[in-house]
Motif scaffolding. Structure first.
Motif, PDB file in Angstrom:
ATOM      1  N   MET A 120       0.818  -1.200   0.000  1.00  0.00           N
ATOM      2  CA  MET A 120       0.000   0.000   0.000  1.00  0.00           C
ATOM      3  C   MET A 120       0.858   1.258   0.000  1.00  0.00           C
ATOM      4  N   MET A 121       2.171   1.090  -0.084  1.00  0.00           N
ATOM      5  CA  MET A 121       3.064   2.232  -0.011  1.00  0.00           C
ATOM      6  C   MET A 121       2.831   3.245  -1.121  1.00  0.00           C
ATOM      7  N   ALA A 122       2.516   2.765  -2.309  1.00  0.00           N
ATOM      8  CA  ALA A 122       2.386   3.688  -3.434  1.00  0.00           C
ATOM      9  C   ALA A 122       0.958   4.147  -3.648  1.00  0.00           C
ATOM     10  N   GLY A 123       0.001   3.551  -2.909  1.00  0.00           N
ATOM     11  CA  GLY A 123      -1.397   3.881  -3.112  1.00  0.00           C
ATOM     12  C   GLY A 123      -1.888   4.946  -2.167  1.00  0.00           C
ATOM     13  N   ASP A 124      -3.192   5.183  -2.244  1.00  0.00           N
ATOM     14  CA  ASP A 124      -3.817   6.169  -1.395  1.00  0.00           C
ATOM     15  C   ASP A 124      -4.416   5.490  -0.172  1.00  0.00           C
ATOM     16  N   ALA A 125      -4.472   6.227   0.948  1.00  0.00           N
ATOM     17  CA  ALA A 125      -5.073   5.723   2.171  1.00  0.00           C
ATOM     18  C   ALA A 125      -5.878   6.842   2.802  1.00  0.00           C
ATOM     19  N   ASP A 126      -6.771   6.452   3.686  1.00  0.00           N
ATOM     20  CA  ASP A 126      -7.466   7.471   4.466  1.00  0.00           C
ATOM     21  C   ASP A 126      -6.510   8.084   5.481  1.00  0.00           C
ATOM     22  N   ILE A 127      -5.729   7.231   6.144  1.00  0.00           N
ATOM     23  CA  ILE A 127      -4.856   7.692   7.210  1.00  0.00           C
ATOM     24  C   ILE A 127      -3.484   7.036   7.073  1.00  0.00           C
ATOM     25  N   ALA A 128      -2.444   7.843   7.154  1.00  0.00           N
ATOM     26  CA  ALA A 128      -1.077   7.335   7.254  1.00  0.00           C
ATOM     27  C   ALA A 128      -0.622   7.539   8.691  1.00  0.00           C
ATOM     28  N   ILE A 129      -0.114   6.484   9.300  1.00  0.00           N
ATOM     29  CA  ILE A 129       0.295   6.528  10.702  1.00  0.00           C
ATOM     30  C   ILE A 129       1.806   6.340  10.767  1.00  0.00           C
ATOM     31  N   ILE A 130       2.474   7.253  11.440  1.00  0.00           N
ATOM     32  CA  ILE A 130       3.932   7.214  11.549  1.00  0.00           C
ATOM     33  C   ILE A 130       4.309   6.801  12.964  1.00  0.00           C
ATOM     34  N   GLY A 131       4.915   5.637  13.087  1.00  0.00           N
ATOM     35  CA  GLY A 131       5.341   5.124  14.377  1.00  0.00           C
ATOM     36  C   GLY A 131       4.461   4.001  14.871  1.00  0.00           C
ATOM     37  N   ALA A 132       5.056   2.830  15.127  1.00  0.00           N
ATOM     38  CA  ALA A 132       4.298   1.654  15.551  1.00  0.00           C
ATOM     39  C   ALA A 132       4.566   1.322  17.020  1.00  0.00           C
ATOM     40  N   GLY A 133       4.560   2.370  17.857  1.00  0.00           N
ATOM     41  CA  GLY A 133       4.528   2.154  19.292  1.00  0.00           C
ATOM     42  C   GLY A 133       3.096   1.972  19.744  1.00  0.00           C
ATOM     43  N   GLU A 165       7.120  11.342   2.546  1.00  0.00           N
ATOM     44  CA  GLU A 165       8.273  10.791   1.840  1.00  0.00           C
ATOM     45  C   GLU A 165       9.005   9.796   2.739  1.00  0.00           C
ATOM     46  N   THR A 166       9.345   8.645   2.167  1.00  0.00           N
ATOM     47  CA  THR A 166      10.136   7.627   2.839  1.00  0.00           C
ATOM     48  C   THR A 166      11.142   7.074   1.844  1.00  0.00           C
ATOM     49  N   PRO A 167      12.185   6.390   2.308  1.00  0.00           N
ATOM     50  CA  PRO A 167      13.128   5.774   1.364  1.00  0.00           C
ATOM     51  C   PRO A 167      12.484   4.707   0.484  1.00  0.00           C
ATOM     52  N   LYS A 168      11.319   4.236   0.880  1.00  0.00           N
ATOM     53  CA  LYS A 168      10.635   3.201   0.113  1.00  0.00           C
ATOM     54  C   LYS A 168       9.566   3.766  -0.808  1.00  0.00           C
ATOM     55  N   GLY A 169       9.441   5.081  -0.857  1.00  0.00           N
ATOM     56  CA  GLY A 169       8.458   5.683  -1.733  1.00  0.00           C
ATOM     57  C   GLY A 169       7.606   6.708  -1.012  1.00  0.00           C
ATOM     58  N   THR A 170       6.645   7.247  -1.726  1.00  0.00           N
ATOM     59  CA  THR A 170       5.769   8.285  -1.197  1.00  0.00           C
ATOM     60  C   THR A 170       4.424   7.678  -0.805  1.00  0.00           C
ATOM     61  N   ILE A 171       3.966   8.029   0.383  1.00  0.00           N
ATOM     62  CA  ILE A 171       2.651   7.612   0.847  1.00  0.00           C
ATOM     63  C   ILE A 171       1.725   8.812   0.745  1.00  0.00           C
ATOM     64  N   ARG A 172       0.586   8.608   0.089  1.00  0.00           N
ATOM     65  CA  ARG A 172      -0.404   9.683  -0.012  1.00  0.00           C
ATOM     66  C   ARG A 172      -1.643   9.260   0.773  1.00  0.00           C
ATOM     67  N   ALA A 173      -2.125  10.187   1.566  1.00  0.00           N
ATOM     68  CA  ALA A 173      -3.280   9.884   2.402  1.00  0.00           C
ATOM     69  C   ALA A 173      -4.100  11.147   2.622  1.00  0.00           C
ATOM     70  N   ARG A 174      -5.305  10.945   3.117  1.00  0.00           N
ATOM     71  CA  ARG A 174      -6.165  12.085   3.403  1.00  0.00           C
ATOM     72  C   ARG A 174      -5.724  12.791   4.687  1.00  0.00           C
ATOM     73  N   SER A 175      -5.118  12.040   5.597  1.00  0.00           N
ATOM     74  CA  SER A 175      -4.625  12.639   6.830  1.00  0.00           C
ATOM     75  C   SER A 175      -3.464  11.807   7.363  1.00  0.00           C
ATOM     76  N   ALA A 176      -2.719  12.393   8.306  1.00  0.00           N
ATOM     77  CA  ALA A 176      -1.572  11.706   8.894  1.00  0.00           C
ATOM     78  C   ALA A 176      -1.646  11.796  10.407  1.00  0.00           C
ATOM     79  N   ILE A 177      -1.264  10.708  11.056  1.00  0.00           N
ATOM     80  CA  ILE A 177      -1.133  10.693  12.502  1.00  0.00           C
ATOM     81  C   ILE A 177       0.339  10.439  12.813  1.00  0.00           C
ATOM     82  N   VAL A 178       0.951  11.364  13.527  1.00  0.00           N
ATOM     83  CA  VAL A 178       2.390  11.329  13.785  1.00  0.00           C
ATOM     84  C   VAL A 178       2.598  11.030  15.264  1.00  0.00           C
ATOM     85  N   THR A 179       3.220   9.891  15.572  1.00  0.00           N
ATOM     86  CA  THR A 179       3.332   9.450  16.962  1.00  0.00           C
ATOM     87  C   THR A 179       4.759   9.496  17.501  1.00  0.00           C
ATOM     88  N   VAL A 180       5.671  10.122  16.807  1.00  0.00           N
ATOM     89  CA  VAL A 180       7.061  10.154  17.260  1.00  0.00           C
ATOM     90  C   VAL A 180       7.202  11.119  18.434  1.00  0.00           C
TER      91      VAL A 180
END
Length: 428
Positions: A1-14, A212-227
């Motif tokens: 799903m890295m190259a596709g669209d998502a509703d939400i992109a979540i950064i950090g798997a804590g 942007e990530t080294p594995k490609g661009t993630i496009r989403a409607r919103s982002a949740i950043v947990t770092v």
């Protein structure tokens, strides 16, 4: 799903990111979850490799356990814990001898009074350093300073009384037998995660977000950043356009403090204390020597785990692992005698402030900024939401605070994307 669209992109798997992903799935939202490390869990990590026995390099206690949502999850997943009211010191060494019962009671009263005085200032709305509530002339000052630093990750001069007063605590601190990290790993086992995927930038200039990530661009409607706040404050993820000045200021004023552990593995019981004891050390013969605390023989494992926090933890980490180990080892020798070293098998230390994915342990608001956590919860452009322990207004610096903040961030994002019905379904 890295190259596709998502509703939400979540950064950090804590805990925050995993909880966000699970809630997104419940709401029928398409999500992508990425994690910079090669594992999930974030600052909650049970290490089974370094010492040959499980120990938590990060979070360890189910704080406020009777009302902690992760206690129920531990029950559901079959992760046992030890029910106890507190990890308060039951054994106290004064450098030349063990304290007697009267001295232990005196110290307990002194630390209760210190926390009570700090809370009283916060209750009055006074956003001043915790140091203002402390008696530096107290016999127990070094121990009280150590506890303040261990709890908040910063020295008392840099801890906001208002922030500390906001924290809600039932006094129940229940350690997990298999480790807190093991619980979070089990909780997130069914969540798809792209590991070793570092977010380098977030572009929120358009309708949605582009990450942007080294594995490609993630496009989403919103982002949740947990770092952590330190990672964001140091600009390790670039934002285009830049973050609002109000939010950038809050990130810098709700810092991720320093806290580390040194874990010693012995071949047999060299302590003669009950399983899962807590012992504190303050050498009254050497006023310049910093106080320490230890978890001794957790669940019968032949371990001693030293806790370092705040300025002292930062200084020791900067001095290097060998210096940190030597300091903790010298305290153990003073407490239990040099003969214990004949049975020492392995020793390791954490270094959370040097970890490029965390830059610290957990958050603490500086004096004058005790209300800044609510700024961290404000959405950016209606499509970037922060989550993590630093964002929770009452349970900051805890796993349950991170967990709940992730759920709340998804629900705020869902309200922008569509609407969340009372039953949990997403409606357009």
């Amino acid at each position: 799903m890295m190259a596709g669209d998502a509703d939400i992109a979540i950064i950090g798997a804590g805990a925050a990111g995993l909880a966000a992903a699970k809630r997104a799935r419940e709401l029928g939202l398409a999500f992508v979850l990425i994690e910079a490390k090669s594992r999930i869990g974030g600052r909650t990590h049970t290490d089974t490799a370094s010492l040959g026995v499980a120990w938590d390099r990060g979070a360890h206690w189910l704080h406020s356990a009777s009302v902690n949502p992760l206690t129920r999850i531990a029950d559901e997943l079959g992760h046992p814990y030890l029910m106890r009211q507190s990890f308060r010191t039951r054994h106290l060494h004064l450098g030349m001898r063990w304290a007697d019962g009267r001295e232990c009671d005196d110290y307990a009263c002194a630390i209760d009074a210190a926390f009570g005085a700090a809370d009283a200032l916060g209750a009055e709305g006074r956003d001043v350093p915790v140091a203002a509530a402390l008696d530096r002339g107290s016999r127990w000052y070094r121990l009280i300073e150590h506890v303040d630093e261990a709890i908040s990750g910063l020295p008392p001069e840099e801890i906001s009384t208002l922030d500390l007063w906001h924290y809600e605590d039932t006094g129940e601190n229940w350690p997990l037998v298999r480790g807190y990290g093991a619980l979070i790993e089990a909780y997130g086992a069914d969540i798809p995660v792209s590991l070793e995927t570092v977010a380098t930038s977030i572009d929120w200039s358009g309708q949605g977000v582009a990450i942007e990530t080294p594995k490609g661009t993630i496009r989403a409607r919103s982002a949740i950043v947990t770092v952590s706040t330190n990672v964001l404050a140091h600009g390790l993820i670039r934002f285009r356009p830049g973050l609002p000045a109000r939010l950038q200021g809050a990130l810098e004023n709700v810092r991720t403090g320093a806290a580390n552990k040194v874990a010693f593995k012995f071949s047999r019981d060299v302590f003669g204390l009950p399983d899962t004891s807590h012992a504190s050390f303050m050498d009254e013969r050497a006023p310049s020597r910093h106080a320490l605390s230890f978890q001794i023989r957790p669940f019968g494992a032949e371990l001693a785990i030293a806790y370092l926090g705040g300025r002292f933890a930062a200084e020791m980490e900067a001095a290097g692992e060998a210096a940190m180990i030597e300091t903790a080892r010298d305290a153990l020798v003073t407490m239990f005698g040099a003969s214990i070293l004949a049975h020492l098998e392995k020793v390791v230390a954490t270094a959370w402030s040097s970890d490029p994915h965390t830059l610290g342990a957990y958050s603490c608001a500086l004096p004058g900024h005790g209300d800044d956590r609510r700024i961290l919860a404000e959405p950016v452009g209606g499509r970037v939401f922060l989550a993590g322990e630093a964002v929770h207004p009452r349970w900051f610096s805890t796993v349950q605070g991170a967990f709940l903040s992730g759920i709340e961030a998804v629900e705020r994002a869902a309200a922008v994307i569509g609407h969340c019905s009372p039953g949990g379904a997403l409606t357009e």
